[in-house]
Design an enzyme around this catalytic site. Sequence first.
Site, mmCIF file in Angstrom:
data_model
loop_
_atom_site.group_PDB
_atom_site.id
_atom_site.type_symbol
_atom_site.label_atom_id
_atom_site.label_comp_id
_atom_site.label_asym_id
_atom_site.label_seq_id
_atom_site.Cartn_x
_atom_site.Cartn_y
_atom_site.Cartn_z
ATOM 1 N N ARG A 92 0.852 -1.180 0.000
ATOM 2 C CA ARG A 92 0.000 0.000 0.000
ATOM 3 C C ARG A 92 0.893 1.238 0.000
ATOM 4 N NH1 ARG A 92 -2.116 0.541 5.423
ATOM 5 N NH2 ARG A 92 -0.656 2.279 5.620
ATOM 6 N N HIS B 21 -3.213 4.526 5.060
ATOM 7 C CA HIS B 21 -4.400 3.673 5.168
ATOM 8 C C HIS B 21 -5.625 4.382 4.589
ATOM 9 C CE1 HIS B 21 -7.203 0.758 6.792
ATOM 10 N NE2 HIS B 21 -7.843 1.718 7.442
ATOM 11 N N TYR C 228 4.489 4.946 11.449
ATOM 12 C CA TYR C 228 4.743 3.528 11.677
ATOM 13 C C TYR C 228 5.554 2.850 10.569
ATOM 14 C CZ TYR C 228 0.464 3.268 8.797
ATOM 15 O OH TYR C 228 -0.472 3.419 7.807
#
Length: 368
Positions: free
Chosen positions: A265, A269, A278
């Site tokens: 990805r 998100h 992160y």
Amino acid sequence: MSTRTSHPAVDGLLPSAVPVRFVAEDGTAAEPPPGYPAPEGERLVEAYRRMVLGRRFDRQATALTKQGRLAVYPSSRGQEACQIAGVLALRPDDWLFPTYRDTVALVARGVDPAEALTLLQGGWHCGYDPAAVRVAPQCTPLATQTVHAVGMADALRRKGEDAAVMAFVGDGGTSEGDFHEALNYAAVLRAPVVFFVQNNKYAISVPLAKQTAAPALAYKGIGYGIRSEQVDGNDLVAVLSVLTTAMEHARSGEGPFLVEAHTYRMDAHTNADDASRYRESAEVEQWESADPVARLETYLRDRGLLGTEDVTAAQKAAEEFAARVREAMNADPEADPFELFEHVFAEPTGQLREQRAQLESELTAPED
């Protein structure tokens, strides 16, 4: 003391030791994998066009969130090979059960983009007719659609229809109980369903290593008696070949199939997420070099299947498509407040009728 030996039944379920690949990250041809036929050139060129359009659509949808036209948008940039190959492996009478991140796949399946974005705009839970396009509503709860997909597949089998179902699910969804119940249910019923796991390495901010100790998510099918495979999810040629094989397996009465695609990805998100908290930028840059669109373009150019004019035409078509999406989404929706009470129950309850009457009274009351 017994010696552990290989079992033929288990061997037939095992995925490849390394992900299936036809095209290397630089776009050059890899050693053809055994057991999987290469898709036809015309099919790959069509896939390229759809990937270019899908990426431009994804960028446009992301921009619409910044303009306030969408409440949220979960980008699938970097996962175009999975999105497009998944749809191209379907026949018109097959069913697709998508997640919230699979809007590009919906558009590739023929769903009107404005209708596909209705959910993310904050309107209807499903802006299109699932029966007309054979696409179930996009599912926000993780993995619940996998159980529904098995139910649909079993229904198709019982009705004698020559059709199968593909259920998209993310790596995070494989940690949910519904996913495992769906696998067991499908295997026992020998339902014609393909579970397509897009392993993009993160369940929001949770990396794969904190979700599972399995050597690969593809191995999760073995314990349920399901044939499984893992594939390079940024290699469209490989994904299309494996998924086509998997769907044929399911349609032929051989039972369910689990495919794990290793992809990434590229964006956060959703537009509400800060991925820099992160994951390192170096990791993202490394995956940029495995870009699925650029990889397929190089591969097709090397084979004389794609020229500069073709690339330009694909990009122009994508821009025109994005303009139509902007125009459709820039129109203010005509909201009917009484739609709140529709399709809640087959027959409205007394409480719903009371609430509807109260709203009608408030809307028709004279102003002070």
